[in-house]
Design a protein around this motif. Structure first.
Motif, PDB file in Angstrom:
ATOM      1  N   LEU A 210       0.831  -1.198   0.000  1.00 54.21           N
ATOM      2  CA  LEU A 210       0.000   0.000   0.000  1.00 54.21           C
ATOM      3  C   LEU A 210       0.867   1.250   0.000  1.00 54.21           C
ATOM      4  CD1 LEU A 210      -2.904   1.091   0.111  1.00 54.21           C
ATOM      5  CD2 LEU A 210      -2.729   1.084   2.607  1.00 54.21           C
TER       6      LEU A 210
ATOM      7  N   THR B 206      -2.326  -4.226   9.421  1.00 53.15           N
ATOM      8  CA  THR B 206      -2.493  -3.023   8.593  1.00 53.15           C
ATOM      9  C   THR B 206      -2.634  -1.744   9.409  1.00 53.15           C
ATOM     10  OG1 THR B 206      -4.895  -3.316   8.481  1.00 53.15           O
ATOM     11  CG2 THR B 206      -3.570  -4.320   6.720  1.00 53.15           C
TER      12      THR B 206
ATOM     13  N   TRP C 112       0.466  -7.026  -1.035  1.00 51.53           N
ATOM     14  CA  TRP C 112      -0.920  -7.394  -1.338  1.00 51.53           C
ATOM     15  C   TRP C 112      -1.085  -8.903  -1.268  1.00 51.53           C
ATOM     16  CZ3 TRP C 112      -3.567 -10.525  -4.631  1.00 51.53           C
ATOM     17  CH2 TRP C 112      -4.927 -10.269  -4.829  1.00 51.53           C
TER      18      TRP C 112
ATOM     19  N   GLU D 228     -13.212  -2.198   6.327  1.00 52.59           N
ATOM     20  CA  GLU D 228     -12.544  -0.901   6.417  1.00 52.59           C
ATOM     21  C   GLU D 228     -11.255  -0.889   5.608  1.00 52.59           C
ATOM     22  OE1 GLU D 228     -14.029   0.554  10.868  1.00 52.59           O
ATOM     23  OE2 GLU D 228     -12.078  -0.416  10.626  1.00 52.59           O
ATOM     24  N   TYR D 229     -10.472  -1.946   5.714  1.00 51.94           N
ATOM     25  CA  TYR D 229      -9.212  -1.971   4.971  1.00 51.94           C
ATOM     26  C   TYR D 229      -9.456  -2.226   3.492  1.00 51.94           C
ATOM     27  CZ  TYR D 229      -4.493  -2.766   3.470  1.00 51.94           C
ATOM     28  OH  TYR D 229      -3.304  -2.656   2.784  1.00 51.94           O
ATOM     29  N   ASN D 230     -10.379  -3.111   3.185  1.00 51.09           N
ATOM     30  CA  ASN D 230     -10.626  -3.463   1.795  1.00 51.09           C
ATOM     31  C   ASN D 230     -11.107  -2.275   0.978  1.00 51.09           C
ATOM     32  OD1 ASN D 230     -10.601  -5.880   0.009  1.00 51.09           O
ATOM     33  ND2 ASN D 230     -12.734  -5.285  -0.315  1.00 51.09           N
ATOM     34  N   ASP D 231     -11.726  -1.303   1.629  1.00 52.78           N
ATOM     35  CA  ASP D 231     -12.189  -0.101   0.932  1.00 52.78           C
ATOM     36  C   ASP D 231     -11.035   0.706   0.342  1.00 52.78           C
ATOM     37  OD1 ASP D 231     -14.836  -0.652   1.391  1.00 52.78           O
ATOM     38  OD2 ASP D 231     -15.031   0.672   3.124  1.00 52.78           O
ATOM     39  N   CYS D 232      -9.867   0.625   0.979  1.00 58.33           N
ATOM     40  CA  CYS D 232      -8.728   1.410   0.489  1.00 58.33           C
ATOM     41  C   CYS D 232      -7.691   0.558  -0.244  1.00 58.33           C
ATOM     42  CB  CYS D 232      -8.063   2.171   1.636  1.00 58.33           C
ATOM     43  SG  CYS D 232      -7.213   1.131   2.835  1.00 58.33           S
ATOM     44  N   HIS D 233      -7.805  -0.765  -0.141  1.00 61.41           N
ATOM     45  CA  HIS D 233      -6.824  -1.662  -0.767  1.00 61.41           C
ATOM     46  C   HIS D 233      -7.544  -2.958  -1.108  1.00 61.41           C
ATOM     47  CE1 HIS D 233      -2.427  -3.369  -0.491  1.00 61.41           C
ATOM     48  NE2 HIS D 233      -2.825  -3.187  -1.730  1.00 61.41           N
ATOM     49  N   ASP D 234      -8.113  -3.011  -2.296  1.00 63.13           N
ATOM     50  CA  ASP D 234      -8.991  -4.112  -2.687  1.00 63.13           C
ATOM     51  C   ASP D 234      -8.244  -5.443  -2.718  1.00 63.13           C
ATOM     52  OD1 ASP D 234     -10.932  -5.745  -3.714  1.00 63.13           O
ATOM     53  OD2 ASP D 234     -11.015  -4.810  -5.689  1.00 63.13           O
TER      54      ASP D 234
END
Length: 386
Positions: free
Chosen positions: A16, A130, A146, A169-175
């Motif tokens: 990220l 994360t 990733w 929450e994390y997946n929203d910024c790093h799919d």
């Protein structure tokens, strides 16, 4: 030589926060090392699988379990031409999000967090690596690749909606592409977890006196393993006999995964790691016969170990510890250590505060949770009763 469907450092999908690559370690080796050096990994030393931490030094903890899983995973991955470093990283990280007192603590915390989005130990692992590990100058968490994050999030398969809050929450910024299966490396790590705990729970249950060798003699794999040891080593001492038998059970499970997975890969013929992810089914698995055998072993362990009266009594007591700590911290967040004050001050909602309290309790070791409960309530839950 890696197989065409293996993950490779050259094709890794980055971090990220971009970093300069190490001159001496691949990106997956670096991920593994960051996991080993994390605070959460060290705390696994005093988090238990089934027994409460104080009960004895011989029983498995989350730390020893994670090391055993990593050893099995490297062996299987190497036999299949997969990336052993990525497999090891996922295996070592898979239990970082567990609460004190094993699944009992998780069940209690999930119930308490139900009004605030719930609690899931796998999502908590992602949250730890994360966000919650805070040692590096340029980022929170460990800034894993990733590929490692995907493996941690999806090693048990695609994640269905609604997503656990911490993972969403994390997946929203790093799919992390949670709708697909994970890499073969992560799939192997998941099966290695099954192999390790099936073996060591039999061993720990015998050592704890919850059942006897005679009681497990009719179980598939186990009975034949004892019979083979007795043929080769008649009159062997009880401890050595047990070890020799259970390591044969262990070996049979490993060999089955390697053979079955090889066959499935030969049939599916994925030509890349992405093609493997998009097959729509896992490639790493047990044979039908082994799956049935393991299911019977698990049923025995559930009845005779996980639901044994002695274990159930302790489950009730440690559930009371978690149930007691959560409302105390929610009503008195100032009781949290100084390092948590900035987050508490920034919490604008009850849900945000609950997430902080859950993070704090989930990070506790068995010993620390017992100590904090005794200090804050004046009750020694293990000796005074519930």
């Amino acid at each position: 030589m890696h197989a065409p469907y293996a993950c490779t450092p050259a094709a890794a999908r980055g971090r990220l926060v971009a970093e300069e690559e190490s001159a001496f370690r691949s990106c997956f080796q670096r991920d593994r090392d960051r996991i080993i050096h994390s605070s959460a990994f060290r705390r696994l030393k005093h988090k238990t699988q089934v027994f409460v931490e104080h009960e004895g030094d011989f029983y498995r903890t989350r730390l020893t379990h994670s090391i055993e899983v990593a050893q099995v995973a490297r062996t299987i991955a190497g036999a299949l031409g997969l990336n052993t470093d990525l497999t090891e990283a996922v295996a070592l990280a898979h239990d970082l999000g567990h609460t004190p007192f094993g699944h009992t603590g998780e069940d209690a915390l999930d119930a308490l967090m139900a009004p605030y989005g719930g609690f899931d130990h796998n999502a908590q692992t992602v949250r730890i690596v994360t966000a919650l590990e805070r040692h590096y100058a340029e980022f929170d968490g460990l800034n894993l690749t990733w590929d490692s994050l995907e493996g941690i999030a999806k090693h048990n398969g695609p994640v269905a909606h609604p997503l656990p809050l911490a993972l969403a929450e994390y997946n929203d910024c790093h799919d992390l592409e949670l709708h697909t299966h994970a890499s073969a490396e992560a799939q192997v790590a998941a099966l290695s977890d099954d192999i390790a705990y099936n073996n060591h729970d039999l061993h720990d249950g015998l050592r704890a006196g919850l059942f006897t060798e005679k009681a497990i003699s009719d179980l598939p794999l186990v009975g034949s393993a004892y019979a083979e040891v007795d043929r080769h080593y008649p009159g062997l001492g009880a401890s050595r006999r047990r070890h020799e038998a259970l390591r044969r059970v262990f070996g049979a499970m490993v060999s089955d995964v390697i053979e079955t997975t090889r066959n499935r890969l030969a049939e599916a013929r994925p030509d890349s790691v992405q093609a493997l992810r998009e097959l729509g089914f896992p490639v790493a698995c047990f044979s039908n016969e082994m799956h049935s055998n393991i299911k019977e072993i698990r049923a025995f362990l559930f009845a005779n170990m996980y639901r044994a009266p002695r274990v159930m009594e302790q489950r009730e007591r440690v559930t009371e510890v978690v149930n007691g700590l959560f409302p105390i911290y929610m009503s008195n967040p100032e009781f949290l250590p100084d390092g948590w004050r900035a987050e508490i001050a920034a919490a604008r909602t009850r849900t945000a505060l609950a997430r902080i309290v859950a993070d704090y309790i989930a990070g506790m070791t068995d010993r620390y949770a017992l100590q904090q409960h005794a200090q804050l309530t004046g009750t020694d839950i293990l000796h005074d009763g519930v």
